[in-house]
Design an enzyme around this catalytic site. Structure first.
Site, PDB file in Angstrom:
ATOM      1  N   GLY A   8       0.833  -1.202   0.000  1.00 23.49           N
ATOM      2  CA  GLY A   8       0.000   0.000   0.000  1.00 23.49           C
ATOM      3  C   GLY A   8       0.865   1.248   0.000  1.00 23.49           C
ATOM      4  O   GLY A   8       1.976   1.252  -0.535  1.00 23.49           O
ATOM      5  N   HIS A 173       5.037   4.256  20.413  1.00 19.71           N
ATOM      6  CA  HIS A 173       4.759   4.981  19.167  1.00 19.71           C
ATOM      7  C   HIS A 173       3.279   5.335  19.207  1.00 19.71           C
ATOM      8  O   HIS A 173       2.427   4.569  18.798  1.00 19.71           O
ATOM      9  CB  HIS A 173       5.082   4.099  17.955  1.00 19.71           C
ATOM     10  CG  HIS A 173       4.717   4.748  16.652  1.00 19.71           C
ATOM     11  ND1 HIS A 173       5.274   5.931  16.231  1.00 19.71           N
ATOM     12  CD2 HIS A 173       3.847   4.389  15.675  1.00 19.71           C
ATOM     13  CE1 HIS A 173       4.767   6.265  15.058  1.00 19.71           C
ATOM     14  NE2 HIS A 173       3.890   5.343  14.708  1.00 19.71           N
TER      15      HIS A 173
HETATM   16  P1  NAI Z   1      -2.607   0.866   2.990  1.00 21.56           P
HETATM   17  O1  NAI Z   1      -4.033   0.549   3.210  1.00 21.56           O
HETATM   18  O2  NAI Z   1      -2.248   1.852   1.933  1.00 21.56           O
HETATM   19  O3  NAI Z   1      -1.785  -0.479   2.710  1.00 21.56           O
HETATM   20  C1  NAI Z   1      -1.923  -1.635   3.457  1.00 21.56           C
HETATM   21  C2  NAI Z   1      -1.795  -2.810   2.504  1.00 21.56           C
HETATM   22  O4  NAI Z   1      -1.772  -4.032   3.273  1.00 21.56           O
HETATM   23  C3  NAI Z   1      -2.956  -2.928   1.524  1.00 21.56           C
HETATM   24  O5  NAI Z   1      -2.473  -2.879   0.187  1.00 21.56           O
HETATM   25  C4  NAI Z   1      -3.569  -4.295   1.845  1.00 21.56           C
HETATM   26  O6  NAI Z   1      -4.069  -4.977   0.695  1.00 21.56           O
HETATM   27  C5  NAI Z   1      -2.372  -5.008   2.450  1.00 21.56           C
HETATM   28  N1  NAI Z   1      -2.724  -6.195   3.227  1.00 21.56           N
HETATM   29  C6  NAI Z   1      -3.743  -6.374   4.101  1.00 21.56           C
HETATM   30  N2  NAI Z   1      -3.716  -7.628   4.599  1.00 21.56           N
HETATM   31  C7  NAI Z   1      -2.644  -8.248   4.041  1.00 21.56           C
HETATM   32  C8  NAI Z   1      -2.065  -9.537   4.162  1.00 21.56           C
HETATM   33  N3  NAI Z   1      -2.607 -10.458   4.970  1.00 21.56           N
HETATM   34  N4  NAI Z   1      -0.957  -9.834   3.432  1.00 21.56           N
HETATM   35  C9  NAI Z   1      -0.420  -8.926   2.607  1.00 21.56           C
HETATM   36  N5  NAI Z   1      -0.918  -7.665   2.459  1.00 21.56           N
HETATM   37  C10 NAI Z   1      -2.015  -7.348   3.160  1.00 21.56           C
HETATM   38  O7  NAI Z   1      -2.067   1.351   4.411  1.00 21.56           O
HETATM   39  P2  NAI Z   1      -0.727   2.173   4.736  1.00 21.56           P
HETATM   40  O8  NAI Z   1      -1.065   3.610   4.779  1.00 21.56           O
HETATM   41  O9  NAI Z   1       0.353   1.712   3.844  1.00 21.56           O
HETATM   42  O10 NAI Z   1      -0.464   1.706   6.249  1.00 21.56           O
HETATM   43  C11 NAI Z   1      -0.203   0.360   6.554  1.00 21.56           C
HETATM   44  C12 NAI Z   1      -0.029   0.177   8.050  1.00 21.56           C
HETATM   45  O11 NAI Z   1       1.131   0.879   8.499  1.00 21.56           O
HETATM   46  C13 NAI Z   1      -1.188   0.709   8.904  1.00 21.56           C
HETATM   47  O12 NAI Z   1      -1.402  -0.170   9.992  1.00 21.56           O
HETATM   48  C14 NAI Z   1      -0.668   2.028   9.400  1.00 21.56           C
HETATM   49  O13 NAI Z   1      -1.309   2.451  10.584  1.00 21.56           O
HETATM   50  C15 NAI Z   1       0.794   1.675   9.633  1.00 21.56           C
HETATM   51  N6  NAI Z   1       1.705   2.796   9.711  1.00 21.56           N
HETATM   52  C16 NAI Z   1       2.692   2.723  10.653  1.00 21.56           C
HETATM   53  C17 NAI Z   1       3.608   3.726  10.788  1.00 21.56           C
HETATM   54  C18 NAI Z   1       4.683   3.615  11.816  1.00 21.56           C
HETATM   55  O14 NAI Z   1       5.410   4.582  12.057  1.00 21.56           O
HETATM   56  N7  NAI Z   1       4.863   2.479  12.446  1.00 21.56           N
HETATM   57  C19 NAI Z   1       3.551   4.930   9.936  1.00 21.56           C
HETATM   58  C20 NAI Z   1       2.501   4.898   8.949  1.00 21.56           C
HETATM   59  C21 NAI Z   1       1.607   3.856   8.849  1.00 21.56           C
END
Ligand code: NAI
Length: 304
Positions: A8, A173
């Site tokens: 994503g 975090h």
């Molecule tokens: P997004 O919705 O753009 O991407 C997430 C992707 O995960 C989607 O493409 C989805 O199809 C995929 N996905 C879901 N289940 C899956 C599985 N079982 N196997 C493989 N892929 C799977 O979301 P985004 O914005 O990329 O965020 C992703 C995560 O990262 C969220 O939980 C967000 O809160 C977290 N995050 C953490 C940060 C940090 O500093 N630790 C910073 C920004 C986001």
């Protein structure tokens, strides 16, 4: 090979920055959505072709393709949507991360795992427990992003070069993170002697709140987390021994056990090579503990 699970917004950005830094000849993007990782890989490869960078990015829906990976980033899962409680998110992402980590265990049992999915600290604990990997091989990215924000506020407040700023953010975090002004400096000069106390308090507060502001304005945070992930990967693949905050499992450090949370660590080819324990004053201890309590609460609510 670097594998990024979750193609994503943040997964795509992590692939972009890792490729631009040439951290591996091959980067694999895995996702459950058909076509998404393949399309993202094509788009990124087109960019790399113009850049003249010979890193190959592949997209797949098949977990078995991660065989041979030395680092696996877990950024699959949902972000918090309007109306969703923290507990809703915890439940959804626990199930996703558990499934993903079981596949890592199956196909990339010698790798390091870098969890990114939120809530970050409980997800790092989950990845550590489900994988059964040694604790140095599981370290989450959260505070590196908080740190990039803290440093930006310091830059804005002083007007001095970003390159001169050294700083640290530890703890949960989330809203209980602990930006450490006492351990921050610009060009070697302590921050606390450069800015009035009130301004520092304001910067700390803004650092805690700015993620929500970005999400309110553009719906997600993308580039800064993508870059922070690649900074952690770089320390491993180039064995830099850089000191940076990562979420890792505590076994008595800072006085806490059986919890994963952000602490300063030396990162190199063996992952977390050492946890460093700077002395905390009573105010800092209080905030660190708030983070620990919050993560422990979430861990006790997780069913896995
Ligand atoms: P997004 O919705 O753009 O991407 C997430 C992707 O995960 C989607 O493409 C989805 O199809 C995929 N996905 C879901 N289940 C899956 C599985 N079982 N196997 C493989 N892929 C799977 O979301 P985004 O914005 O990329 O965020 C992703 C995560 O990262 C969220 O939980 C967000 O809160 C977290 N995050 C953490 C940060 C940090 O500093 N630790 C910073 C920004 C986001």
């Amino acid at each position: 090979m670097i594998t990024i699970i979750g193609a994503g917004k943040v997964g795509g950005a992590a692939a972009l920055f890792s490729a631009l830094r040439k951290l591996s000849d091959e980067i694999l993007l895995l996702d459950i959505v058909q076509g998404l990782p393949q399309g993202e890989a094509m788009d990124l490869n087109h960019m790399l072709s113009e850049q003249g960078i010979d890193v190959t990015i592949r997209g797949s829906n098949d977990y078995s393709e991660m065989k041979g990976s030395n680092i696996v980033v877990v950024v699959a899962g949902s972000g918090r949507k309007p109306g969703m409680t923290r507990m809703d998110l915890l439940k959804i992402n626990t199930s996703i991360v558990k499934g993903v980590v079981e596949n890592i265990k199956k196909y990339a049992s010698d790798s390091m795992i870098v969890p990114v999915t939120n809530p970050l600290d409980p997800m790092t604990y989950l990845a550590y427990k489900v994988s059964g990997f040694e604790k140095n091989r599981v370290f989450g990215m959260g505070n590196m992003l908080d740190l990039s924000r803290f440093k930006q506020f310091i830059h804005e407040a002083t007007g001095f070069s970003r390159d001169s700023i050294r700083s640290l953010v530890i703890g949960e975090h989330g809203e209980n993170m602990l930006p450490l002004a006492r351990y921050s400096s610009v060009g070697g000069i302590p921050l606390i002697s450069l800015l009035p106390k009130q301004k520092i308090n304001e910067i700390v507060q803004n650092t805690r709140q700015v993620a929500a502001k970005v999400i309110e304005l553009k719906g997600a945070t993308i580039h800064a987390p993508g870059n922070a992930i690649s900074t952690i990967i770089e320390a491993v693949v180039r064995d830099t021994k850089q000191v940076m905050p990562v979420a890792t499992y505590l076994d008595g450090e800072f006085g806490y056990s059986d919890v994963s949370i952000g602490v300063p660590a030396v990162i190199g080819k063996n992952g977390v090579e050492k946890i460093i324990e700077p002395e905390l004053d009573s105010y800092e201890k209080e905030w660190f503990k708030k983070g620990i309590d919050s993560v422990k609460n979430a861990i006790s609510d997780m069913e896995f």
